[in-house]
Design a protein around this motif. Structure first.
Motif, short mmCIF file in Angstrom:
data_model
loop_
_atom_site.label_atom_id
_atom_site.label_comp_id
_atom_site.label_asym_id
_atom_site.label_seq_id
_atom_site.Cartn_x
_atom_site.Cartn_y
_atom_site.Cartn_z
N PRO A 109 37.27 25.96 44.09
CA PRO A 109 38.61 26.06 43.72
C PRO A 109 38.80 25.24 42.32
O PRO A 109 39.64 25.75 41.54
CB PRO A 109 39.27 25.30 44.91
CG PRO A 109 38.39 25.51 45.99
CD PRO A 109 37.16 25.37 45.66
N VAL A 110 38.23 24.05 42.32
CA VAL A 110 38.53 23.25 40.99
C VAL A 110 37.85 23.91 39.83
O VAL A 110 38.45 24.16 38.66
CB VAL A 110 37.74 21.87 41.17
CG1 VAL A 110 37.74 21.35 39.72
CG2 VAL A 110 38.38 21.08 41.97
N ILE A 111 36.76 24.60 39.90
CA ILE A 111 36.01 25.44 38.96
C ILE A 111 36.84 26.77 38.62
O ILE A 111 36.81 26.94 37.17
CB ILE A 111 34.45 25.68 39.36
CG1 ILE A 111 33.85 24.47 39.22
CG2 ILE A 111 34.05 26.69 38.22
CD1 ILE A 111 33.86 23.62 38.08
N ARG A 112 37.43 27.50 39.67
CA ARG A 112 37.94 28.46 39.14
C ARG A 112 39.56 28.06 38.38
O ARG A 112 39.73 28.93 37.51
CB ARG A 112 38.67 29.11 40.54
CG ARG A 112 39.59 30.38 40.41
CD ARG A 112 39.68 31.03 41.47
NE ARG A 112 40.27 30.14 42.79
CZ ARG A 112 40.70 30.43 43.97
NH1 ARG A 112 40.18 31.67 44.39
NH2 ARG A 112 41.06 29.82 44.74
N ASP A 182 40.74 37.62 39.88
CA ASP A 182 42.16 37.73 39.19
C ASP A 182 42.08 37.50 37.82
O ASP A 182 41.98 36.22 37.41
CB ASP A 182 42.79 36.81 39.89
CG ASP A 182 44.53 36.82 39.60
OD1 ASP A 182 44.79 37.80 38.93
OD2 ASP A 182 45.14 35.76 39.84
N LEU A 183 42.44 38.08 37.00
CA LEU A 183 42.44 38.21 35.59
C LEU A 183 43.73 38.36 35.03
O LEU A 183 44.08 38.60 33.82
CB LEU A 183 41.62 39.21 34.85
CG LEU A 183 40.13 38.95 35.24
CD1 LEU A 183 39.25 40.03 34.35
CD2 LEU A 183 39.63 37.62 34.83
N SER A 184 44.75 38.27 35.98
CA SER A 184 46.17 38.09 35.35
C SER A 184 46.72 37.34 34.38
O SER A 184 47.49 37.33 33.64
CB SER A 184 47.18 38.30 36.53
OG SER A 184 46.98 37.17 37.44
N LYS A 348 28.97 29.46 53.70
CA LYS A 348 30.07 28.95 53.45
C LYS A 348 30.15 29.01 51.83
O LYS A 348 31.42 29.77 51.21
CB LYS A 348 30.63 27.68 53.83
CG LYS A 348 29.84 26.32 53.19
CD LYS A 348 30.40 25.07 53.73
CE LYS A 348 29.84 23.93 53.01
NZ LYS A 348 28.13 23.99 53.14
N SER A 349 29.53 28.50 50.96
CA SER A 349 29.63 28.93 49.68
C SER A 349 29.69 30.29 49.31
O SER A 349 30.41 30.58 48.20
CB SER A 349 28.46 28.14 48.83
OG SER A 349 27.20 28.65 49.18
N LEU A 350 28.83 31.24 50.03
CA LEU A 350 28.80 32.61 49.70
C LEU A 350 30.15 33.24 49.65
O LEU A 350 30.75 33.96 49.03
CB LEU A 350 27.87 33.21 50.37
CG LEU A 350 27.57 35.00 49.94
CD1 LEU A 350 27.37 35.13 48.63
CD2 LEU A 350 26.59 35.46 51.22
N SER A 355 35.40 35.10 47.29
CA SER A 355 36.82 35.02 47.08
C SER A 355 37.24 34.85 45.86
O SER A 355 38.37 35.08 45.54
CB SER A 355 37.49 33.83 48.34
OG SER A 355 36.95 32.71 47.75
N ALA A 356 36.41 34.02 44.98
CA ALA A 356 36.95 33.70 43.72
C ALA A 356 36.29 34.60 42.55
O ALA A 356 37.00 34.90 41.51
CB ALA A 356 36.39 32.22 43.34
#
Length: 386
Positions: A109-112, A182-184, A348-350, A355-356
């Motif tokens: 989530p941080v990297i995203r 998500d590229l919005s 879990k990481s997969l 999701s990202a």
């Protein structure tokens, strides 16, 4: 808010507990629990509890550090530290875990968010892969787990650095487009300004329409009457951002750290319990000769430990204690493969990657991780542990 998966698992656990209580209260005679005294069960309990008790302090330390970083270190701080040069950026991503020891559970989530602010994809992926391994907390836990063989702790850091460096160069060379789902957020500032202006204009038009209903009504107060003009213009400042603001006071941030740490602890705790159970079952029920034949094979040992690391989905602060239980049956190279591959790619990481990022990118990245880790581990084993 609970996720559907969490609700499903909670309901299943509740159902199992109710069935067990029903069987206990409807049982006519005292159940035979003599099997709990058997050597197999005692061995299982010993291995399971030893893994949990040894890993617990490092899991707790890891989630506290992650909570502190979440509350006191901004994403802008990390982004400003990233060099513009690609090679230096990859090297920085390989070593950034020393400065910001984040666990892999909260890394994606941080990297995203950082990628949405301009972080290059090759730096982001390297950070995701190696950040949970090359950091002080993981090094300390690995060193403690292999107290009699401290070279494994050094080798784990070195092998993770080599794998991440190779991965970063490959991603920089062949992956140019943004892989986020998500590229919005890539809309230009002019589009954003036009959108905001359109919303404000529409809002003001609605208000003026409501007030103009009274403007067209004639008011005849006769000669000399004064015309009263009313200014119905209003300034509205609507904040549509419903996100909870970060606490600014020290007390608020401390409670934020504790809340973040507790969430991560319970999230990682179930994986630690699951991993400890599976490891204890394997060590207890699988024939030792079979384990030795697999563990000493040139390729079978690495493939088995990669599969085990993927299934167990352990946190990098606790996986060393699981690996140390295989010291007498598996080769050193395969243990390093487990310690490097598990934090980079597991169940879990997969799911979090899917999701990202786009599915095609995640599949390509997964295949790349498998190949690079396996090849680098085999070469590393031949050179360092001949």
């Amino acid at each position: 808010m609970q996720t559907p998966l969490l609700r499903w698992s909670t309901n299943v656990l509740t159902l199992i507990c109710l069935v067990m209580l029903f069987l206990i209260f409807t049982q006519k005679q005292t159940p035979d629990l003599s099997f709990l005294d058997s050597t197999t069960v005692q061995s299982f309990k010993t291995i399971f509890l030893s893994i949990i008790l040894e890993a617990f302090p490092f899991v707790l330390l890891g989630v506290l550090v992650s909570g502190l970083l979440q509350m006191f270190v901004s994403e802008q701080t990390i982004r400003r530290l990233i060099p513009k040069n690609p090679v230096l950026g990859i090297l920085f991503a390989c070593l950034v875990g020393i400065i910001f020891p984040l666990c892999e559970c909260g890394m994606i989530p941080v990297i995203r968010r950082l990628m949405r602010k301009g972080m290059p994809v090759y730096v982001a992926i390297v950070f995701i892969l190696v950040g949970p391994i090359i950091n002080p907390v993981v090094y300390a836990s690995t060193y403690m787990a292999f107290r009699s063989r401290p070279e494994i702790a050094y080798s784990r850091m070195a092998l993770a650095f080599i794998v991440a460096l190779v991965m970063g160069l490959i991603i920089y060379k062949f992956f140019k487009s943004n892989p986020l789902r998500d590229l919005s957020y890539l809309r230009t500032s002019d589009d954003m300004h036009h959108h905001e202006h359109h919303v404000v204009h529409k809002h003001d038009h609605q208000h003026s329409h409501q007030h103009d209903e009274h403007k067209h009504e004639p008011h005849n107060h006769g000669p000399g009457s004064h015309e009263h003009k009313h200014d119905h213009s209003h300034t509205h400042n609507h904040d549509h951002d419903h996100a909870h603001p970060a606490p600014t006071t020290i007390v608020g941030r401390i409670f934020g750290v504790l809340g973040h740490a507790s969430d991560e602890f319970f999230d990682m705790g179930k994986y630690l319990l699951f991993g400890a159970i599976i490891t204890a079952v394997i060590q207890t029920l699988v024939n030792r000769d079979s384990l030795v034949s697999i563990g000493q094979g040139e390729f079978s040992s690495h493939l088995f430990m990669m599969a085990l690391g993927f299934v167990l989905s352990l946190c990098s602060t606790s996986d060393a204690f699981v690996a140390s239980s295989f010291t007498t049956t598996f080769s050193t190279g395969s243990l390093l493969t487990f310690l490097v591959f598990g934090p980079m790619l597991d169940i879990k990481s997969l799911l979090m990657l899917l999701s990202a990022f786009r599915t095609r990118f995640v599949l390509a990245l997964s295949a790349l991780i498998i190949v690079v880790v396996l090849v680098c581990s085999l070469i590393f084993e031949k050179i360092v542990f001949p």
